[in-house]
Design a protein around this motif. Structure first.
Motif, short mmCIF file in Angstrom:
data_model
loop_
_atom_site.label_atom_id
_atom_site.label_comp_id
_atom_site.label_asym_id
_atom_site.label_seq_id
_atom_site.Cartn_x
_atom_site.Cartn_y
_atom_site.Cartn_z
N GLN A 76 0.84 -1.21 0.00
CA GLN A 76 0.00 0.00 0.00
C GLN A 76 0.87 1.25 0.00
N GLU A 77 1.89 1.26 0.83
CA GLU A 77 2.80 2.42 0.89
C GLU A 77 3.49 2.62 -0.46
N LEU A 78 3.88 1.53 -1.10
CA LEU A 78 4.51 1.62 -2.42
C LEU A 78 3.56 2.20 -3.45
N MET A 79 2.31 1.73 -3.45
CA MET A 79 1.34 2.22 -4.44
C MET A 79 1.01 3.69 -4.23
N GLU A 80 1.16 4.18 -2.99
CA GLU A 80 0.90 5.59 -2.70
C GLU A 80 2.13 6.46 -2.91
N SER A 81 3.28 5.84 -3.16
CA SER A 81 4.51 6.60 -3.33
C SER A 81 4.59 7.17 -4.74
N GLU A 82 5.64 7.92 -4.98
CA GLU A 82 5.85 8.52 -6.29
C GLU A 82 6.79 7.67 -7.15
N LEU A 83 6.99 6.42 -6.78
CA LEU A 83 7.86 5.52 -7.53
C LEU A 83 7.26 5.29 -8.91
N ILE A 84 8.07 5.53 -9.94
CA ILE A 84 7.56 5.35 -11.30
C ILE A 84 8.29 4.19 -11.96
N GLY A 85 7.71 3.64 -12.98
CA GLY A 85 8.34 2.54 -13.71
C GLY A 85 8.09 1.18 -13.09
N VAL A 86 7.12 1.08 -12.20
CA VAL A 86 6.80 -0.20 -11.57
C VAL A 86 5.70 -0.86 -12.37
N ASP A 87 5.97 -2.09 -12.85
CA ASP A 87 4.99 -2.80 -13.66
C ASP A 87 4.02 -3.62 -12.82
N GLY A 88 4.40 -3.94 -11.60
CA GLY A 88 3.53 -4.74 -10.75
C GLY A 88 4.03 -4.73 -9.32
N VAL A 89 3.14 -5.05 -8.41
CA VAL A 89 3.49 -5.10 -6.99
C VAL A 89 3.00 -6.42 -6.43
N VAL A 90 3.86 -7.13 -5.73
CA VAL A 90 3.48 -8.34 -5.02
C VAL A 90 3.37 -7.96 -3.55
N ASP A 91 2.20 -8.14 -2.99
CA ASP A 91 1.99 -7.78 -1.59
C ASP A 91 2.41 -8.95 -0.70
N GLY A 92 3.60 -8.79 -0.09
CA GLY A 92 4.12 -9.83 0.79
C GLY A 92 3.91 -9.49 2.24
N GLY A 93 3.05 -8.54 2.52
CA GLY A 93 2.81 -8.12 3.90
C GLY A 93 3.76 -7.00 4.29
#
Length: 93
Positions: free
Chosen positions: A39-56
């Motif tokens: 969730q923190e990653l998705m709310e960040s300004e990090l660009i160029g991310v193709d996917g996120v795996v939520d590992g807790g």
């Protein structure tokens, strides 16, 4: 491959069967603290991310990144310090 290196998440295992092994570090923009949750990653300004795996949620020291070309060097010191790496290498020779 050690079983502790194989994720329990079946979706992630499916991804890895398609991509092969992945070597990744903490997700953060340069100079910013690492994200500790998807969730923190998705709310960040990090660009160029193709996917996120939520590992807790994770906590603790960041990964140590080593450029293994000769001569090797620490790119980012984290949980494994340069002194510890040097001592380990010296004791294995």
């Amino acid at each position: 491959c050690s079983s502790d290196l194989i994720p329990d998440d079946e979706e992630l295992r499916t991804l890895l069967r398609r991509t092969g092994p992945l070597a990744v570090t903490s997700a953060n923009s340069h100079g910013q603290a690492p994200c500790t949750s998807a969730q923190e990653l998705m709310e960040s300004e990090l660009i160029g991310v193709d996917g996120v795996v939520d590992g807790g949620t994770r906590s603790g020291a960041v990964s140590t990144v080593v450029d293994s070309r000769e001569p090797w060097r620490i790119v980012r010191e984290g949980a494994l310090t340069e002194a510890l790496i040097r001592a380990t290498l010296a004791s294995s020779n």
